[in-house]
Design an enzyme around this catalytic site. Structure first.
Site, PDB file in Angstrom:
ATOM      1  N   HIS A 156       0.809  -1.225   0.000  1.00 36.11           N
ATOM      2  CA  HIS A 156       0.000   0.000   0.000  1.00 36.11           C
ATOM      3  C   HIS A 156       0.839   1.270   0.000  1.00 36.11           C
ATOM      4  O   HIS A 156       0.302   2.372  -0.085  1.00 36.11           O
ATOM      5  CB  HIS A 156      -0.968  -0.013   1.187  1.00 36.11           C
ATOM      6  CG  HIS A 156      -2.053  -1.034   1.018  1.00 36.11           C
ATOM      7  ND1 HIS A 156      -3.290  -0.717   0.517  1.00 36.11           N
ATOM      8  CD2 HIS A 156      -2.061  -2.378   1.214  1.00 36.11           C
ATOM      9  CE1 HIS A 156      -4.019  -1.823   0.437  1.00 36.11           C
ATOM     10  NE2 HIS A 156      -3.299  -2.840   0.853  1.00 36.11           N
ATOM     11  N   ASP A 364       3.499   9.220  -1.301  1.00 39.49           N
ATOM     12  CA  ASP A 364       2.318   8.504  -0.806  1.00 39.49           C
ATOM     13  C   ASP A 364       1.988   7.371  -1.780  1.00 39.49           C
ATOM     14  O   ASP A 364       1.980   7.600  -2.995  1.00 39.49           O
ATOM     15  CB  ASP A 364       1.118   9.483  -0.744  1.00 39.49           C
ATOM     16  CG  ASP A 364       0.182   9.212   0.417  1.00 39.49           C
ATOM     17  OD1 ASP A 364       0.152   8.075   0.898  1.00 39.49           O
ATOM     18  OD2 ASP A 364      -0.530  10.153   0.835  1.00 39.49           O
TER      19      ASP A 364
HETATM   20  C1  GDG Z   1      -2.028   3.956   3.291  1.00 37.28           C
HETATM   21  C2  GDG Z   1      -1.088   4.615   2.259  1.00 37.28           C
HETATM   22  C3  GDG Z   1      -2.926   4.430   0.567  1.00 37.28           C
HETATM   23  C4  GDG Z   1      -8.279  10.700   8.205  1.00 37.28           C
HETATM   24  N1  GDG Z   1      -8.670  11.437   9.275  1.00 37.28           N
HETATM   25  C5  GDG Z   1      -9.754  10.822   9.768  1.00 37.28           C
HETATM   26  C6  GDG Z   1     -10.025   9.692   8.982  1.00 37.28           C
HETATM   27  N2  GDG Z   1      -9.104   9.652   8.025  1.00 37.28           N
HETATM   28  C7  GDG Z   1      -9.107   8.642   6.957  1.00 37.28           C
HETATM   29  C8  GDG Z   1      -9.325   9.274   5.601  1.00 37.28           C
HETATM   30  C9  GDG Z   1      -8.790   8.186   4.682  1.00 37.28           C
HETATM   31  C10 GDG Z   1      -7.710   7.531   5.547  1.00 37.28           C
HETATM   32  O1  GDG Z   1      -7.878   7.992   6.882  1.00 37.28           O
HETATM   33  C11 GDG Z   1      -6.323   7.925   5.084  1.00 37.28           C
HETATM   34  O2  GDG Z   1      -6.057   7.190   3.937  1.00 37.28           O
HETATM   35  P1  GDG Z   1      -4.856   7.572   2.949  1.00 37.28           P
HETATM   36  O3  GDG Z   1      -4.977   6.704   1.756  1.00 37.28           O
HETATM   37  O4  GDG Z   1      -4.953   9.019   2.609  1.00 37.28           O
HETATM   38  O5  GDG Z   1      -3.507   7.365   3.755  1.00 37.28           O
HETATM   39  P2  GDG Z   1      -2.840   6.229   4.739  1.00 37.28           P
HETATM   40  O6  GDG Z   1      -3.604   6.082   5.999  1.00 37.28           O
HETATM   41  O7  GDG Z   1      -1.418   6.642   4.903  1.00 37.28           O
HETATM   42  O8  GDG Z   1      -2.947   4.849   3.923  1.00 37.28           O
HETATM   43  C12 GDG Z   1      -1.918   5.379   1.227  1.00 37.28           C
HETATM   44  C13 GDG Z   1      -3.724   3.665   1.603  1.00 37.28           C
HETATM   45  O9  GDG Z   1      -2.857   3.015   2.556  1.00 37.28           O
HETATM   46  C14 GDG Z   1      -4.600   2.600   0.968  1.00 37.28           C
HETATM   47  O10 GDG Z   1      -3.858   1.770   0.126  1.00 37.28           O
HETATM   48  O11 GDG Z   1      -3.815   5.209  -0.211  1.00 37.28           O
HETATM   49  O12 GDG Z   1      -1.050   5.922   0.229  1.00 37.28           O
HETATM   50  O13 GDG Z   1      -0.150   5.493   2.909  1.00 37.28           O
HETATM   51  O14 GDG Z   1      -9.775   7.243   4.387  1.00 37.28           O
HETATM   52  O15 GDG Z   1     -10.680   9.558   5.429  1.00 37.28           O
HETATM   53  N3  GDG Z   1     -11.066   8.856   9.200  1.00 37.28           N
HETATM   54  C15 GDG Z   1     -11.882   9.131  10.265  1.00 37.28           C
HETATM   55  N4  GDG Z   1     -11.658  10.216  11.074  1.00 37.28           N
HETATM   56  C16 GDG Z   1     -10.629  11.082  10.853  1.00 37.28           C
HETATM   57  O16 GDG Z   1     -10.484  12.065  11.591  1.00 37.28           O
HETATM   58  N5  GDG Z   1     -12.902   8.317  10.491  1.00 37.28           N
END
Ligand code: GDG
Length: 467
Positions: A156, A364
């Site tokens: 990921h 990312d």
């Molecule tokens: C890894 C990879 C890849 C954020 N604040 C809150 C909250 N979030 C949720 C967002 C989003 C998730 O967290 C973050 O997802 P990302 O994809 O942006 O980043 P990572 O956590 O680093 O994920 C990334 C992913 O895996 C999937 O393959 O895209 O590149 O680093 O869904 O909405 N959710 C809640 N409250 C918050 O305050 N409920």
């Protein structure tokens, strides 16, 4: 129907509103629902000694099987090798990468313990799908214990350039472990190309005419498959009472100003300080437009046991405090800096109220926030996405304003451009982005991966029958 066994570091079943679920957890839930699957991983709890006792729980057609880890495992495997070695290195932060021998042995020990505990749960026809950098050696451990099923792996996070990866002690061992899988997936062609380059030029491997890679006496099929949102779940959530209420509340609190939104886990890979500095540059360059805009940065704490994460939290607070001190007026504050986590439905309403979303990671794997923002916008009056060229999402979301997050000037100019953009251009960009987000969703991602895994499982069955 084939059963899917998904293995990831943490298992987290959905709760109402999805407060504690990150992007990966939501994606896995969606992936499993249709396969009556089994999800295996760490419970998040620690015990003085590892017992291997499995706790089973069933919800919405998904069976979760979790194990507790020993305190030392959590320190060496999770906080150590996963989050202080592989995470920074794979995100190009060699300066933050810790190379400690005990971390490596903790990582090997936990992968062996996972394999030992999981093996009796695997049935002959299951497809096994392992998620992420915590579990690279798992297939080798399962194979040593006699598992013959098709096993796939999905990374990921980015795959780093070869020049960086070779700084890791025993990097060959790590890459060799991936060759015990049948399929290895990445979000983008760029990460796949970096993996291929290591295999060809560092490991002396070769690319076969059918695209598989051969090295260490084995072959693996690499694939690039971008993850997406659970588009149906997100659309339903957006229509929920809570989302509507949080949208209304946010709209009222905007007082007619434009909102620039950031939503991130508090992580140095997300480029949060650089983003705030770029916003400060925008405020400096455009004194006449200051009072028309404010920034809401939601950055929730994660991995708080790791020192680097405590540092970034205090640096970010100091920086937003400094900007507010320098620019705020008695009835206007330029930055709202929020650490409190929001429920997913509440967050959906906040996304909808945003006029601009700043997604500016320094590196990312994909970034689901960019996709969530687009999914939440209205067709009549959509906002503008500003997206880092170093996020995997940039390879798909070309109609966003693509920026270099290291350049304050570039990001400040993009903020200015986004705030001035005509409705017709905003609509045109949004329509194309929205189509992509809805079509290339998590179901498409899962089905594409499972299909590749099923295809490799067929010849394997023929081999087994012949033997
Ligand atoms: C890894 C990879 C890849 C954020 N604040 C809150 C909250 N979030 C949720 C967002 C989003 C998730 O967290 C973050 O997802 P990302 O994809 O942006 O980043 P990572 O956590 O680093 O994920 C990334 C992913 O895996 C999937 O393959 O895209 O590149 O680093 O869904 O909405 N959710 C809640 N409250 C918050 O305050 N409920």
């Amino acid at each position: 129907m084939t059963r899917l066994v998904v293995v990831s570091n943490r298992v987290s079943l959905p709760e109402p509103g999805g407060a504690s679920q990150g992007g990966l957890a939501v994606a896995i839930n969606a992936a499993l629902r249709q396969y009556s699957g089994l999800w295996f991983g760490w419970s998040g709890q620690s015990t003085p000694h590892f017992t291997g006792q499995i706790a089973m729980q069933r919800m919405d057609g998904v069976t979760a099987a979790t194990v507790d880890l020993e305190e030392q495992d959590v320190q060496e495997y999770y906080n150590g090798y996963a989050n202080r070695t592989l995470w920074p290195l794979f995100h190009y932060r060699i300066d933050l990468t810790a190379f400690e021998r005990s971390y490596g042995s903790g990582y090997a020990r936990v992968n062996a313990r996972f394999a030992e505990t999981l093996r009796p749960l695997i049935e002959p026809k299951d497809l096994v799908w392992v998620q992420d950098y915590h579990l690279i050696p798992l297939a080798r451990e399962l194979r040593e214990r006699g598992v013959k099923n098709a096993i796939g792996f999905f990374l990921h996070i980015p795959w780093p350039a070869r020049e960086l990866l070779v700084t890791l002690p025993r990097h060959r061992q790590l890459v060799e472990a991936l060759f015990h899988y049948d399929v290895v997936g990445f979000h983008t062609e760029e990460w796949l190309a970096a993996f291929r380059a290591y295999v060809l030029y560092e490991a002396g491997g070769e690319e076969l005419p059918d695209g598989r890679l051969s090295a260490f006496g084995r072959t693996v099929r690499p694939v690039a498959l971008p993850i997406g949102l659970d588009a149906t779940e997100f659309t339903e959530m957006l229509a929920s009472e809570t989302a509507q209420q949080s949208y209304q509340r946010m709209e009222e609190s905007k007082l007619g100003r434009r909102m620039v939104l950031g939503v991130d886990r508090l992580d140095y890979s997300k480029g949060l300080e650089e983003r705030l500095l770029a916003y400060e540059r925008f405020l400096t360059d455009h004194p006449d437009r200051r009072r028309d805009v404010f920034m809401l940065q939601i950055s929730t704490h994660t991995r708080s046991d790791v020192e680097e994460y405590q540092d970034i939290s205090s640096r970010l607070d100091a920086l937003s405090g400094r900007i507010n001190g320098a620019f705020a007026e008695m009835d206007w504050i330029p930055v709202r800096n929020v650490h409190r986590p929001h429920a997913r439905d509440e967050l959906a309403g906040i996304y909808r109220a945003a006029d601009v979303c700043l997604v500016t990671p320094l590196r990312d794997g994909m970034n689901l926030v960019a996709k969530e923002f687009i999914a939440a916008q209205s067709e009549e009056d959509p906002g503008v996405l500003i997206l880092s060229r170093f996020a995997g999402a940039a390879s798909q979301m070309k109609q966003a304003l693509i920026v270099n997050p290291f350049s304050q000037e570039d990001v400040a100019d993009a903020i200015s451009r986004a705030l001035r953009m005509e409705l017709s251009e905003r609509r045109e960009r949004w329509r194309a982005l929205h189509k992509g987000v809805m079509e290339d969703d998590v179901v498409a991602w899962r089905d594409a991966f499972v299909k590749v895994l099923q295809d490799v499982a067929k010849p394997r069955k023929v081999d087994n029958a012949a033997a």
